[in-house]
Scaffold this motif. Structure first.
Motif, PDB file in Angstrom:
ATOM      1  N   ALA A  45      29.405   6.899  66.405  1.00  0.00           N
ATOM      2  CA  ALA A  45      29.161   5.922  65.783  1.00  0.00           C
ATOM      3  C   ALA A  45      28.725   4.771  66.675  1.00  0.00           C
ATOM      4  O   ALA A  45      27.717   4.029  65.901  1.00  0.00           O
ATOM      5  CB  ALA A  45      30.406   5.323  64.916  1.00  0.00           C
ATOM      6  N   GLU A  46      29.298   4.563  67.653  1.00  0.00           N
ATOM      7  CA  GLU A  46      28.751   3.284  68.519  1.00  0.00           C
ATOM      8  C   GLU A  46      27.315   3.505  69.142  1.00  0.00           C
ATOM      9  O   GLU A  46      26.505   2.766  69.042  1.00  0.00           O
ATOM     10  CB  GLU A  46      29.851   3.252  69.903  1.00  0.00           C
ATOM     11  N   GLY A  88      41.243   6.010  62.761  1.00  0.00           N
ATOM     12  CA  GLY A  88      41.865   5.145  63.495  1.00  0.00           C
ATOM     13  C   GLY A  88      43.487   5.109  63.300  1.00  0.00           C
ATOM     14  O   GLY A  88      44.058   5.980  62.717  1.00  0.00           O
ATOM     15  N   THR A 111      38.447   5.726  56.969  1.00  0.00           N
ATOM     16  CA  THR A 111      38.156   5.492  58.281  1.00  0.00           C
ATOM     17  C   THR A 111      39.028   6.318  58.995  1.00  0.00           C
ATOM     18  O   THR A 111      40.066   6.949  58.908  1.00  0.00           O
ATOM     19  CB  THR A 111      38.252   4.071  58.632  1.00  0.00           C
ATOM     20  N   HIS A 141      32.966   4.501  61.536  1.00  0.00           N
ATOM     21  CA  HIS A 141      33.663   5.616  62.090  1.00  0.00           C
ATOM     22  C   HIS A 141      34.782   6.007  61.347  1.00  0.00           C
ATOM     23  O   HIS A 141      35.653   5.519  61.024  1.00  0.00           O
ATOM     24  CB  HIS A 141      34.584   4.746  63.535  1.00  0.00           C
ATOM     25  N   GLU A 153      34.220   8.198  67.528  1.00  0.00           N
ATOM     26  CA  GLU A 153      33.809   6.966  67.588  1.00  0.00           C
ATOM     27  C   GLU A 153      32.602   6.674  68.681  1.00  0.00           C
ATOM     28  O   GLU A 153      31.746   5.739  68.182  1.00  0.00           O
ATOM     29  CB  GLU A 153      35.188   5.974  68.067  1.00  0.00           C
ATOM     30  N   ASP A 154      32.722   7.141  69.661  1.00  0.00           N
ATOM     31  CA  ASP A 154      31.544   6.996  70.672  1.00  0.00           C
ATOM     32  C   ASP A 154      30.225   7.473  69.922  1.00  0.00           C
ATOM     33  O   ASP A 154      29.185   7.008  70.241  1.00  0.00           O
ATOM     34  CB  ASP A 154      31.532   7.973  71.814  1.00  0.00           C
ATOM     35  N   GLN A 197      26.643  -2.712  62.327  1.00  0.00           N
ATOM     36  CA  GLN A 197      28.334  -2.556  62.556  1.00  0.00           C
ATOM     37  C   GLN A 197      29.133  -2.231  61.199  1.00  0.00           C
ATOM     38  O   GLN A 197      29.940  -1.489  60.928  1.00  0.00           O
ATOM     39  CB  GLN A 197      28.853  -4.114  62.905  1.00  0.00           C
TER      40      GLN A 197
END
Length: 224
Positions: free
Chosen positions: A100-101, A151, A149, A141, A97-98, A136
């Motif tokens: 992707a951000e 999560g 995805t 992610h 995730e980090d 976005q």
């Protein structure tokens, strides 16, 4: 020491857990030079299925924006239209995730630096919001192997296809990534081609009416 000339790492633990290595700039440039005409075509699409923090996508965006500036910088709306198009055609997936951000943030910074340099106080908040929204949606992610995805509640990855229609309107169609992969593989046909050969044309899972490109973030505000 020689390994550091081809890859860099954030931590040994991330390498062990995820096989994460980051390609340095000179290797990125050399690889993209092999397909330079595509990297400099505003309307070419790129998907990086393990995008990391965006080294490849950033170089592609920089090349595309140089072309946009050369052609359209004299008319702000024209520049905005084609800069937004250039951003909208870049896609990435990363399992972390980090990453992707950070990829989204770095891509936005590349766009915003060029946009602000050209138009300064005439730069529009709506244009920046459109770019943030597109990043976005397009930088996901997710896991390119499972096609889902990442999560608490994994979902099939869905990509939005963006295309300019009727001047400043932008058309959106959503496609399930697993169907694109499965169908193109089964049919042994490419998804896209500039060479005139037969291609696989997928069916969208959802089709949207055209929206002015500066209104995308507002029109799809509930979509993220």
């Amino acid at each position: 020491m020689a390994a550091s000339t081809t890859t860099t790492i954030k931590s040994k633990q991330r390498v062990a857990d995820h096989g994460e290595v980051l390609t340095p700039q000179h290797i990125v440039e050399a690889m993209l030079d092999l397909v330079r005409p595509e990297t400099e075509r505003i309307d070419s699409r790129f998907l990086e299925p393990a995008c990391g923090t965006g080294n490849f996508l950033i170089e592609i965006l920089e090349r595309k924006l140089q072309v946009v500036e050369k052609r359209y910088a004299k008319v702000q709306l024209e520049y905005e239209r084609y800069a937004v198009l250039a951003v909208s055609l870049l896609y990435g997936i990363d399992i972390l995730e980090d990453n992707a951000e950070e990829c989204r943030a770095r891509l936005f910074a590349v766009f915003d630096a060029a946009y602000t340099r050209l138009f300064q106080d005439k730069a529009k908040a709506a244009c920046r919001e459109t770019v943030r929204y597109l990043l976005q949606k397009n930088i996901i992610h997710g896991d390119a192997l499972s096609l889902q995805t990442v999560g608490e509640h994994p979902q099939p990855i869905v990509f939005a296809e963006w295309s300019l229609v009727n001047g400043s309107l932008m058309k959106r169609r959503d496609f399930a990534f697993h169907e694109l992969v499965a169908q193109s593989s089964m049919r042994e046909l490419p998804l896209f081609s500039d060479l005139g050969e037969e291609v696989f044309i997928p069916e969208p899972v959802r089709d949207y009416p055209p929206v002015h490109f500066l209104e995308l973030a507002h029109a799809y505000a509930d979509d993220l």
